[in-house]
Design an enzyme around this catalytic site. Structure first.
Site, PDB file in Angstrom:
ATOM      1  N   PRO A   1      10.872  86.259  61.617  1.00  0.00           N
ATOM      2  CA  PRO A   1       9.906  87.304  61.997  1.00  0.00           C
ATOM      3  C   PRO A   1       9.190  87.631  60.453  1.00  0.00           C
ATOM      4  CG  PRO A   1      12.159  88.073  61.780  1.00  0.00           C
ATOM      5  CD  PRO A   1      12.097  86.428  61.552  1.00  0.00           C
TER       6      PRO A   1
ATOM      7  N   ARG B   1       5.873  93.347  59.088  1.00  0.00           N
ATOM      8  CA  ARG B   1       4.880  94.693  59.492  1.00  0.00           C
ATOM      9  C   ARG B   1       4.526  94.407  61.038  1.00  0.00           C
ATOM     10  NH1 ARG B   1       4.389  93.701  53.853  1.00  0.00           N
ATOM     11  NH2 ARG B   1       5.313  95.714  52.784  1.00  0.00           N
TER      12      ARG B   1
ATOM     13  N   ASP C   1      11.006  81.664  52.215  1.00  0.00           N
ATOM     14  CA  ASP C   1      11.800  80.735  53.175  1.00  0.00           C
ATOM     15  C   ASP C   1      11.624  79.313  52.575  1.00  0.00           C
ATOM     16  OD1 ASP C   1       8.877  81.498  55.202  1.00  0.00           O
ATOM     17  OD2 ASP C   1       9.139  79.948  53.772  1.00  0.00           O
TER      18      ASP C   1
HETATM   19  N1  APR Z   1      -0.850  83.986  63.143  1.00  0.00           N
HETATM   20  C1  APR Z   1      -1.610  84.725  62.504  1.00  0.00           C
HETATM   21  N2  APR Z   1      -1.446  85.777  61.771  1.00  0.00           N
HETATM   22  C2  APR Z   1       0.097  86.285  62.107  1.00  0.00           C
HETATM   23  C3  APR Z   1       0.902  85.620  62.789  1.00  0.00           C
HETATM   24  C4  APR Z   1       0.383  84.231  63.404  1.00  0.00           C
HETATM   25  N3  APR Z   1       1.440  83.586  64.240  1.00  0.00           N
HETATM   26  N4  APR Z   1       2.184  86.249  62.802  1.00  0.00           N
HETATM   27  C5  APR Z   1       1.972  87.533  61.881  1.00  0.00           C
HETATM   28  N5  APR Z   1       0.522  87.360  61.613  1.00  0.00           N
HETATM   29  C6  APR Z   1       0.061  88.396  60.655  1.00  0.00           C
HETATM   30  C7  APR Z   1       0.371  89.901  60.926  1.00  0.00           C
HETATM   31  O1  APR Z   1      -0.624  90.342  61.791  1.00  0.00           O
HETATM   32  C8  APR Z   1       0.055  90.335  59.499  1.00  0.00           C
HETATM   33  O2  APR Z   1      -1.117  90.753  59.046  1.00  0.00           O
HETATM   34  O3  APR Z   1       0.341  88.145  59.434  1.00  0.00           O
HETATM   35  C9  APR Z   1       0.606  89.400  58.481  1.00  0.00           C
HETATM   36  C10 APR Z   1       2.023  89.558  58.116  1.00  0.00           C
HETATM   37  O4  APR Z   1       2.028  90.699  57.300  1.00  0.00           O
HETATM   38  P1  APR Z   1       3.446  91.107  56.606  1.00  0.00           P
HETATM   39  O5  APR Z   1       4.479  91.363  57.997  1.00  0.00           O
HETATM   40  O6  APR Z   1       3.110  92.521  55.714  1.00  0.00           O
HETATM   41  O7  APR Z   1       4.066  90.025  55.740  1.00  0.00           O
HETATM   42  P2  APR Z   1       3.256  89.647  54.215  1.00  0.00           P
HETATM   43  O8  APR Z   1       1.853  90.135  54.155  1.00  0.00           O
HETATM   44  O9  APR Z   1       3.834  88.313  53.872  1.00  0.00           O
HETATM   45  O10 APR Z   1       4.128  90.754  53.364  1.00  0.00           O
HETATM   46  C11 APR Z   1       4.161  90.930  51.879  1.00  0.00           C
HETATM   47  O11 APR Z   1       5.852  92.459  51.778  1.00  0.00           O
HETATM   48  O12 APR Z   1       7.878  93.240  52.318  1.00  0.00           O
HETATM   49  C12 APR Z   1       7.138  92.517  51.410  1.00  0.00           C
HETATM   50  O13 APR Z   1       7.919  90.943  49.631  1.00  0.00           O
HETATM   51  C13 APR Z   1       7.613  91.309  51.003  1.00  0.00           C
HETATM   52  O14 APR Z   1       6.506  89.251  50.757  1.00  0.00           O
HETATM   53  C14 APR Z   1       6.329  90.252  51.589  1.00  0.00           C
HETATM   54  C15 APR Z   1       5.392  91.247  51.244  1.00  0.00           C
END
Ligand code: APR
Ligand code: ZN
Length: 286
Positions: free
Chosen positions: A45, A48, A121
């Protein structure tokens, strides 16, 4: 049109124009910036996304707020929520995605200048991307140490503890009566409030050397990582592969927004490049 507009690099803001630019040989230094969105297809997962994100599902761990699971002072008080999460996230059970493999193809074609990932990961390494081209800006589960005396902790012992979901403690000998340090062991993941690794700052100038930027699967909510896409020169095309528009992507003349599932977007670019079959083959052989 006023004459000081920078020359356009892309013929149009499209995947095929990006593919033409790469196939023209003009692109030699692709810089890629990734987040949890490129690993959701692997079953990990993200943080956000409203329904499925970790922060929406940590409520069961009675945290003051979701981010506390990665907060150092909270961890020292109560390491259990983190280790409950670590049991879910620990590397070894997940397979790299098509997006990870696409980045490894850029490397095998000598086009990858630098990958900056926020993910912990280790799927980039598993996808075969050369380690010297990977900056794990938020650390990773690959190594761990005592939060008190900083002594590193054995990898196999760590794996056993995480698999069991219990909390590993430091066994470093101390001169004192109790004999061992007994401090909390924490993976080398960058918690909120901790410094990013040196390699992030050392490699940051690579982002300014890019002649093409790919941003994949990140909300660009967390600094200083979120500032990376803005390090590129103004005329450098920036392609966003993400469910939704984030950061400043889309605001520059040569930005291309590929909104939706990143594996789908990446497959479209691979097909436009003529790399479609190779991408599937490498991915299946991993
Ligand atoms: N395809 C395209 N986009 C996706 C997919 C997918 N299959 N799945 C999720 N997303 C998008 C979401 O819409 C979101 O914009 O990827 C983004 C994930 O954002 P976050 O969940 O905030 O993850 P991330 O940006 O890596 O978080 C940054 O926050 O909690 C801290 O240290 C932690 O490294 C992490 C940092
Ligand atoms: Zn210790």
């Amino acid at each position: 049109v006023n004459d000081d507009t920078p020359p356009r690099t892309l013929s149009e803001r499209s995947i095929s124009a990006v593919a033409d630019l790469i196939n023209s040989g003009k692109v030699r230094r692709v810089v890629v910036m990734t987040g949890a969105g490129i690993s959701t297809a692997a079953g990990i997962p993200d943080f956000r996304s409203p329904e499925t994100g970790l922060y929406a599902n940590l409520a069961s761990l009675d945290l003051p707020e979701p981010e506390a699971v990665f907060d150092l002072s909270f961890f020292k008080e109560n390491p259990r929520p983190f280790y409950a999460l670590a049991k879910e996230l620990y590397p070894g059970r997940y397979h790299p995605t098509v997006s990870h493999v696409f980045i490894s193809l850029l490397a095998s074609k000598n086009l990858l200048h630098q990958l900056f990932t926020q993910n912990i990961d280790c799927l980039e390494r598993a996808a075969g991307i050369p380690e010297d081209l990977i900056v794990e800006a938020h650390g990773s589960f690959a190594t761990q140490r005592c939060v008190e005396c900083k002594t590193t902790y054995d990898d196999d012992k760590m794996r056993d503890h995480v698999r069991r979901g219990d909390v590993p403690r430091c066994e470093a000998k101390t001169g004192g009566l109790e004999g061992v340090c007994d401090g909390l062991v924490k993976p080398d993941i960058v918690f909120f409030g901790e410094q990013l690794p040196r390699s992030f700052f050392d490699r940051m100038p690579k982002a300014a050397q890019a002649d093409l930027v790919l941003v994949m699967g990140t909300s660009l909510q967390v600094h200083p990582f979120a500032s990376l896409p803005n390090q590129a020169m103004e005329y450098v095309p920036r392609v966003l592969f993400n469910m939704e528009r984030v950061g400043t992507l889309g605001s520059q003349a040569d930005d291309v927004l590929v909104l939706g599932d990143c594996d789908t977007g990446v497959r479209k670019l691979a097909d436009a490049l003529g790399w479609g079959e190779e991408l599937e083959k490498v991915w299946k052989e991993l």
